[in-house]
Write an enzyme that holds these catalytic residues in place. Structure first.
Site, PDB file in Angstrom:
ATOM      1  N   SER A   4       0.809  -1.308  -0.132  1.00 37.12           N
ATOM      2  CA  SER A   4      -0.013   0.026   0.042  1.00 37.12           C
ATOM      3  C   SER A   4       0.892   1.130   0.098  1.00 37.12           C
ATOM      4  O   SER A   4       1.850   1.323   0.573  1.00 37.12           O
ATOM      5  CB  SER A   4      -1.136  -0.162   1.026  1.00 37.12           C
ATOM      6  OG  SER A   4      -1.859   1.221   1.197  1.00 37.12           O
ATOM      7  N   GLY A  57       0.456  11.484   4.404  1.00 34.43           N
ATOM      8  CA  GLY A  57      -0.709  11.957   5.038  1.00 34.43           C
ATOM      9  C   GLY A  57      -2.169  11.376   4.442  1.00 34.43           C
ATOM     10  O   GLY A  57      -2.972  12.003   4.607  1.00 34.43           O
ATOM     11  N   CYS A 114      -0.601   3.802  10.583  1.00 32.99           N
ATOM     12  CA  CYS A 114      -0.145   4.938   9.497  1.00 32.99           C
ATOM     13  C   CYS A 114       0.692   5.950  10.823  1.00 32.99           C
ATOM     14  O   CYS A 114      -0.316   6.422  11.417  1.00 32.99           O
ATOM     15  CB  CYS A 114      -1.165   5.291   8.803  1.00 32.99           C
ATOM     16  SG  CYS A 114      -0.332   6.776   7.904  1.00 32.99           S
TER      17      CYS A 114
HETATM   18  C1  LIG Z   1       5.612   6.426   0.036  1.00 33.20           C
HETATM   19  C2  LIG Z   1       4.787   5.473   0.946  1.00 33.20           C
HETATM   20  C3  LIG Z   1       3.214   5.375   1.057  1.00 33.20           C
HETATM   21  C4  LIG Z   1       2.963   4.533   1.896  1.00 33.20           C
HETATM   22  N1  LIG Z   1       1.236   4.549   2.313  1.00 33.20           N
HETATM   23  C5  LIG Z   1       0.799   3.575   3.114  1.00 33.20           C
HETATM   24  C6  LIG Z   1      -0.531   3.455   3.189  1.00 33.20           C
HETATM   25  O1  LIG Z   1      -1.404   4.331   2.536  1.00 33.20           O
HETATM   26  N2  LIG Z   1      -0.975   2.399   4.086  1.00 33.20           N
HETATM   27  C7  LIG Z   1      -0.334   1.646   4.637  1.00 33.20           C
HETATM   28  O2  LIG Z   1      -0.761   0.581   5.244  1.00 33.20           O
HETATM   29  N3  LIG Z   1       0.980   1.459   4.130  1.00 33.20           N
HETATM   30  C8  LIG Z   1       1.639   2.531   3.675  1.00 33.20           C
HETATM   31  N4  LIG Z   1       2.775   2.413   3.430  1.00 33.20           N
HETATM   32  C9  LIG Z   1       3.711   1.523   3.928  1.00 33.20           C
HETATM   33  C10 LIG Z   1       4.164   0.267   3.040  1.00 33.20           C
HETATM   34  O3  LIG Z   1       3.090  -0.290   2.690  1.00 33.20           O
HETATM   35  C11 LIG Z   1       5.218  -0.701   3.699  1.00 33.20           C
HETATM   36  O4  LIG Z   1       4.543  -1.373   4.643  1.00 33.20           O
HETATM   37  C12 LIG Z   1       6.181  -0.271   4.181  1.00 33.20           C
HETATM   38  O5  LIG Z   1       6.777   0.752   3.337  1.00 33.20           O
HETATM   39  C13 LIG Z   1       7.192  -1.395   4.511  1.00 33.20           C
HETATM   40  O6  LIG Z   1       7.703  -1.906   3.242  1.00 33.20           O
HETATM   41  P1  LIG Z   1       9.055  -1.501   2.348  1.00 33.20           P
HETATM   42  O7  LIG Z   1      10.235  -1.403   3.309  1.00 33.20           O
HETATM   43  O8  LIG Z   1       8.970  -2.564   1.322  1.00 33.20           O
HETATM   44  O9  LIG Z   1       8.666  -0.265   1.842  1.00 33.20           O
HETATM   45  C14 LIG Z   1       3.515   3.485   2.517  1.00 33.20           C
HETATM   46  C15 LIG Z   1       4.968   3.410   2.383  1.00 33.20           C
HETATM   47  C16 LIG Z   1       5.817   4.388   1.457  1.00 33.20           C
HETATM   48  C17 LIG Z   1       7.214   4.196   1.235  1.00 33.20           C
END
Ligand SMILES: Cc1cc2nc3c(=O)[nH]c(=O)nc-3n(C[C@H](O)[C@H](O)[C@H](O)COP(=O)(O)O)c2cc1C
Length: 301
Positions: A4, A57, A114
């Protein structure tokens, strides 16, 4: 799975040559609230050593727009699509879940973790009681698979996982981003408009791995699958998460610099299975060997 906030509403990467939604098991859509949100003031992202801070946000067009305008555009034969439900109150989580329940979506992930909104988010996810209340309330309004996305920003993630399972969660996503900040020494101001942001990418992998290992202690016996995530960029990372107890893995930040990373990860996992004489990834889930007698004894392959 694509995580996400890293793939918009499922259409963003389909414009990249060589990318196909069919190459992934599922796509989690951007966090969705009841009403549209503009998100936080800039800067919203900042690159750090081995990771990135973000404080978007929860910018999104609101659940009605997602259900009526976006979901009909998605090709559900390509992969599974999962909603990411957010809210500032329990009632908002319930309403968003209810709307998604009445849609084509394959599953609903409750985002109680979040770190980038003033109300809701980790205000729920950091407290087992509050987490359980959100899950219990959402459970009442949907029969679709319910995934709870846990926060790493808390003392005992095991207790939170246990309470969410008891409240009716079908799966757990472990972990969301870890709170952090960055400062511009020239201006002495925080770089992120929201002052703090969520840290993601390879920098958080060891923390995420430990959290998956801890959650597996309660989720494993309850036969509740974990979607491991946090800094995965390679097949080896993905395999580590599965050995720690994850049934599935998710990739977010790595997509920003390699949109085709999943094809590489899938190929690497297949090669590892072959090399180790394993028939299915299932055989890797929770296969961590912690006994002293097993130390340094290599496995087949
Ligand atoms: C730019 C960005 C936006 C994100 N927006 C959401 C979100 O809307 N909802 C959510 O549950 N996680 C959100 N996340 C978290 C990611 O879904 C994920 O759980 C987290 O980044 C860890 O994985 P990664 O290290 O592979 O990115 C966001 C992460 C990033 C980098």
């Amino acid at each position: 799975m694509l995580l996400s906030g890293c793939v918009g509403f499922g259409e963003e990467y389909t414009r990249v040559e060589g990318f196909s939604n069919r190459d992934v098991g599922a796509i989690v859509l951007k966090g969705t609230t009841l009403n549209p949100r503009l998100g936080n003031p800039p800067h919203r992202v900042y690159e750090t050593p081995m990771g990135m801070l973000n404080a978007i946000g929860l910018q999104n067009p609101g659940v009605d727009h997602v259900v009526r305008r976006i979901l009909p555009q998605l090709d559900f034969t390509e992969t599974r699509f999962i909603a990411n439900a957010c809210g500032s109150t329990i009632e908002e989580y319930v309403e968003v879940t209810r709307r998604f329940d009445d849609s084509r979506i394959d599953a609903i992930e409750i985002n109680i973790s979040c770190p980038n909104v003033k109300e809701g988010g980790v205000a729920f996810g950091n407290y087992p009681d509050m987490s359980a209340r959100v899950v219990e309330a959402c459970r009442k309004v949907t029969r679709k698979p319910l995934i709870t996305k846990l926060s790493p920003n808390q003392t005992d993630i095991r207790e939170n996982a246990r309470r969410c399972i008891e409240a009716g969660s079908d799966a757990l996503a472990v972990i969301n981003t870890i709170m952090g900040m960055a400062i511009d020494v020239r201006t002495r101001r925080p770089i992120i408009g929201n002052i703090q942001g969520g840290l993601s990418g390879p920098a958080i992998k060891p923390i995420a791995l430990l959290k998956v290992h801890q959650v597996y202690e309660v989720a494993g016996p309850a036969r509740i699958p974990i979607i491991g995530q946090g800094g995965i960029t390679s097949a080896q990372d993905a395999i580590e998460f599965m050995i720690a107890g994850a049934t599935a893995v998710g990739v977010g930040t790595a997509l920003f610099y390699d949109p085709l990373v999943c094809t590489r990860i899938n190929a690497g996992i297949r090669a590892y299975l072959k090399e180790h004489g394993l028939r299915q990834v299932k055989d890797l889930v929770g296969a961590l060997r912690t006994g002293k007698d097993t130390q340094d004894v290599p496995l087949a392959g």
